[in-house]
Design an enzyme around this catalytic site. Structure first.
Site, PDB file in Angstrom:
ATOM      1  N   CYS A 122      39.087  59.131  44.508  1.00  8.80           N
ATOM      2  CA  CYS A 122      39.705  60.230  43.747  1.00  8.80           C
ATOM      3  C   CYS A 122      41.234  60.183  43.741  1.00  8.80           C
ATOM      4  O   CYS A 122      41.867  60.822  42.910  1.00  8.80           O
ATOM      5  CB  CYS A 122      39.227  61.570  44.277  1.00  8.80           C
ATOM      6  SG  CYS A 122      37.439  61.674  44.368  1.00  8.80           S
ATOM      7  N   HIS A 264      43.836  67.264  42.683  1.00  8.36           N
ATOM      8  CA  HIS A 264      42.510  66.690  42.416  1.00  8.36           C
ATOM      9  C   HIS A 264      41.506  67.840  42.299  1.00  8.36           C
ATOM     10  O   HIS A 264      41.531  68.785  43.086  1.00  8.36           O
ATOM     11  CB  HIS A 264      42.123  65.748  43.557  1.00  8.36           C
ATOM     12  CG  HIS A 264      40.706  65.293  43.497  1.00  8.36           C
ATOM     13  ND1 HIS A 264      40.135  64.821  42.336  1.00  8.36           N
ATOM     14  CD2 HIS A 264      39.720  65.260  44.448  1.00  8.36           C
ATOM     15  CE1 HIS A 264      38.875  64.506  42.583  1.00  8.36           C
ATOM     16  NE2 HIS A 264      38.599  64.769  43.845  1.00  8.36           N
ATOM     17  N   ASN A 294      33.888  67.337  39.306  1.00  7.47           N
ATOM     18  CA  ASN A 294      34.756  66.354  39.955  1.00  7.47           C
ATOM     19  C   ASN A 294      34.523  64.990  39.299  1.00  7.47           C
ATOM     20  O   ASN A 294      33.464  64.395  39.469  1.00  7.47           O
ATOM     21  CB  ASN A 294      34.406  66.317  41.460  1.00  7.47           C
ATOM     22  CG  ASN A 294      35.222  65.296  42.225  1.00  7.47           C
ATOM     23  OD1 ASN A 294      35.929  64.473  41.636  1.00  7.47           O
ATOM     24  ND2 ASN A 294      35.115  65.338  43.541  1.00  7.47           N
TER      25      ASN A 294
HETATM   26  O1  UT7 Z   1      36.399  64.153  45.777  1.00  9.68           O
HETATM   27  C1  UT7 Z   1      35.978  64.614  47.022  1.00  9.68           C
HETATM   28  C2  UT7 Z   1      34.540  64.944  46.957  1.00  9.68           C
HETATM   29  N1  UT7 Z   1      33.963  65.903  47.826  1.00  9.68           N
HETATM   30  C3  UT7 Z   1      34.451  67.116  48.129  1.00  9.68           C
HETATM   31  O2  UT7 Z   1      35.553  67.476  47.853  1.00  9.68           O
HETATM   32  C4  UT7 Z   1      33.515  68.044  48.855  1.00  9.68           C
HETATM   33  C5  UT7 Z   1      34.209  69.191  49.513  1.00  9.68           C
HETATM   34  N2  UT7 Z   1      33.250  70.162  49.971  1.00  9.68           N
HETATM   35  C6  UT7 Z   1      32.729  71.111  49.161  1.00  9.68           C
HETATM   36  O3  UT7 Z   1      33.072  71.200  48.005  1.00  9.68           O
HETATM   37  C7  UT7 Z   1      31.773  72.102  49.763  1.00  9.68           C
HETATM   38  O4  UT7 Z   1      31.704  71.891  51.165  1.00  9.68           O
HETATM   39  C8  UT7 Z   1      30.330  72.027  49.159  1.00  9.68           C
HETATM   40  C9  UT7 Z   1      30.334  72.540  47.722  1.00  9.68           C
HETATM   41  C10 UT7 Z   1      29.837  70.606  49.192  1.00  9.68           C
HETATM   42  C11 UT7 Z   1      29.385  72.908  49.966  1.00  9.68           C
HETATM   43  O5  UT7 Z   1      29.881  74.230  49.984  1.00  9.68           O
HETATM   44  P1  UT7 Z   1      29.983  75.035  51.374  1.00  9.68           P
HETATM   45  O6  UT7 Z   1      30.466  76.369  51.051  1.00  9.68           O
HETATM   46  O7  UT7 Z   1      30.794  74.183  52.301  1.00  9.68           O
HETATM   47  O8  UT7 Z   1      28.470  75.112  51.800  1.00  9.68           O
HETATM   48  P2  UT7 Z   1      27.782  74.579  53.143  1.00  9.68           P
HETATM   49  O9  UT7 Z   1      27.694  73.080  53.134  1.00  9.68           O
HETATM   50  O10 UT7 Z   1      28.447  75.246  54.294  1.00  9.68           O
HETATM   51  O11 UT7 Z   1      26.321  75.165  52.972  1.00  9.68           O
HETATM   52  C12 UT7 Z   1      26.082  76.578  52.969  1.00  9.68           C
HETATM   53  C13 UT7 Z   1      24.632  76.789  52.622  1.00  9.68           C
HETATM   54  C14 UT7 Z   1      23.684  75.891  53.419  1.00  9.68           C
HETATM   55  O12 UT7 Z   1      22.513  76.640  53.689  1.00  9.68           O
HETATM   56  P3  UT7 Z   1      22.299  77.310  55.120  1.00  9.68           P
HETATM   57  O13 UT7 Z   1      22.338  76.170  56.103  1.00  9.68           O
HETATM   58  O14 UT7 Z   1      23.420  78.263  55.298  1.00  9.68           O
HETATM   59  O15 UT7 Z   1      20.959  77.946  54.975  1.00  9.68           O
HETATM   60  C15 UT7 Z   1      23.346  74.800  52.446  1.00  9.68           C
HETATM   61  O16 UT7 Z   1      22.112  74.208  52.693  1.00  9.68           O
HETATM   62  O17 UT7 Z   1      24.402  76.471  51.251  1.00  9.68           O
HETATM   63  C16 UT7 Z   1      23.317  75.550  51.149  1.00  9.68           C
HETATM   64  N3  UT7 Z   1      23.531  74.719  49.968  1.00  9.68           N
HETATM   65  C17 UT7 Z   1      23.090  75.060  48.755  1.00  9.68           C
HETATM   66  N4  UT7 Z   1      22.408  76.115  48.296  1.00  9.68           N
HETATM   67  C18 UT7 Z   1      22.116  76.155  46.996  1.00  9.68           C
HETATM   68  C19 UT7 Z   1      24.184  73.528  49.902  1.00  9.68           C
HETATM   69  N5  UT7 Z   1      24.179  73.087  48.632  1.00  9.68           N
HETATM   70  C20 UT7 Z   1      23.504  74.018  47.904  1.00  9.68           C
HETATM   71  C21 UT7 Z   1      23.173  74.111  46.540  1.00  9.68           C
HETATM   72  N6  UT7 Z   1      22.486  75.210  46.125  1.00  9.68           N
HETATM   73  N7  UT7 Z   1      23.524  73.175  45.637  1.00  9.68           N
END
Ligand code: UT7
Length: 337
Positions: A122, A264, A294
């Site tokens: 990225c 980004h 992204n």
């Molecule tokens: O170019 C660089 C590329 N990558 C990035 O920049 C990624 C950066 N990170 C992020 O954007 C965020 O961390 C994510 C969007 C990937 C995840 O968001 P978050 O607020 O950090 O969520 P989390 O990983 O803490 O998950 C919270 C909850 C979890 O459930 P539990 O364990 O609390 O029951 C996940 O399993 O949300 C759940 N979850 C979802 N639920 C519905 C994770 N993905 C999803 C989904 N739909 N797509």
């Protein structure tokens, strides 16, 4: 004679196919994976993204890059034969050999250019601009085409709901030309850094020479993106902020002297947190993640192109480009438009 580099044309291109959060929810539901529109919007700010139609050569990486390049050349009033180097940033090349830069050169008819691919994920467009700046300032090049283009849909891991919702396809391009070192409009500074120790946060394990892709590997999705979203989120906020401050410090500028900030576009919440850390009003932050997701190295150049074309970015304004990506890689470019 001392030289500087300036961007004289920008362009972008996206595939036709719009994929909404509801489309993704329906696709995942077929494999028993739950997600929904409101979760994706709230946690990422993304409403839709574009995805190339597999098998449609018009939407191959180099074809998107080509359309973006033509738009940039038109704005810069240049022809393909004016280009003397092509820096093509991508982590989703058309082919391993030849480089996507060579596919593009062939399609564009840029017969006087040398070209190469650059993989800094990225941060790639920022790395590319920095390379263009170095070649131009040293007098080795006059007119460079820098492209950031991705078909990330080819490496999306549809078994991982936290990453598959994030990515999209697209291409952005910039024509970078020689100007006088004293020119007001120029690239003011570039900063780059990689931290390979953090490779595991975002990687594609298979498909390279270390672990060639086989049907068994594909069944385990090892030829697709593996991501530790929560950890990357924290690193992203920290490094985007520090690379913004590095650029300002180098130019003895303060945040209030910025007209526009183009970070980004990985997640709206990352962008918001960085703006807050920098004490930068959101009105100065340019955002397209809601419409395109992204697109890796294409996020910064497509956002730049959009804001130049709709007149938000005006001559004489100061614009800060800032990115992080797999590697991990980081970088910023400060420029006066
Ligand atoms: O170019 C660089 C590329 N990558 C990035 O920049 C990624 C950066 N990170 C992020 O954007 C965020 O961390 C994510 C969007 C990937 C995840 O968001 P978050 O607020 O950090 O969520 P989390 O990983 O803490 O998950 C919270 C909850 C979890 O459930 P539990 O364990 O609390 O029951 C996940 O399993 O949300 C759940 N979850 C979802 N639920 C519905 C994770 N993905 C999803 C989904 N739909 N797509």
């Amino acid at each position: 004679m001392e030289y500087a580099a300036k961007i004289t044309g920008t362009g972008s291109a996206f595939p036709q196919n719009r994929v909404s959060n509801i489309d993704i929810s329906e696709k995942l539901a077929l494999s028993g994976i739950e997600t929904n529109d409101s979760w994706i919007r709230e946690r990422t700010g993304i409403a839709e993204r574009r995805m190339s139609m597999p098998g449609n050569s018009e939407e191959h990486n180099s074809s998107l890059g080509l359309a973006a390049a033509w738009n940039a050349l038109k704005m810069a009033e240049k022809t393909p034969l004016d280009i003397d180097q092509i820096i093509y940033s991508t982590c989703t090349p058309d082919t391993i050999l030849p480089s996507t830069a060579c596919w593009l050169q062939h399609k564009l008819g840029a017969a006087k250019a040398w070209g190469m691919d650059l993989n800094a994920a990225c941060s790639g467009f920022i790395y590319g601009l920095s390379i263009a700046d170095q070649f131009i300032c040293s007098g080795k090049a006059k007119t460079t085409l820098v492209i950031g283009a991705e078909v990330l849909s080819s490496i999306i891991n549809w078994s991982d709901r936290s990453s598959c919702i994030l990515f999209g396809d697209g291409a952005g391009a910039a024509v970078v030309e020689r100007t006088q070192a004293t020119s007001d409009q120029r690239i003011l500074s570039t900063h780059l850094l990689s931290d390979g120790a953090l490779w595991e946060m975002l990687h594609v394990p298979a498909g390279g020479s270390a672990l060639p892709a086989t049907p068994e590997i594909a069944l385990q999705h090892l030829n697709k993106i593996q991501m530790n979203g929560r950890e990357i989120f924290k690193v992203a906020v920290r490094t985007l902020s520090s690379f913004a401050l590095k650029a300002l410090k180098k130019n003895q500028m303060t945040v209030d002297m910025l007209d526009w900030f183009i970070p980004h576009q990985a997640n709206f919440r990352i962008i918001e947190a960085v703006a807050k850390r920098l004490n930068l009003p959101m009105e100065k932050v340019l955002i397209n993640v809601d419409r395109y997701g992204n697109t890796s190295s294409a996020t910064v150049p497509t956002m730049l192109d959009e804001a130049v074309r709709d007149g938000r970015i005006q001559k004489g304004q100061t614009v800060l480009l800032d990115a992080f990506g797999a590697g991990l890689t980081y970088g910023s470019v400060l420029l006066r438009w």
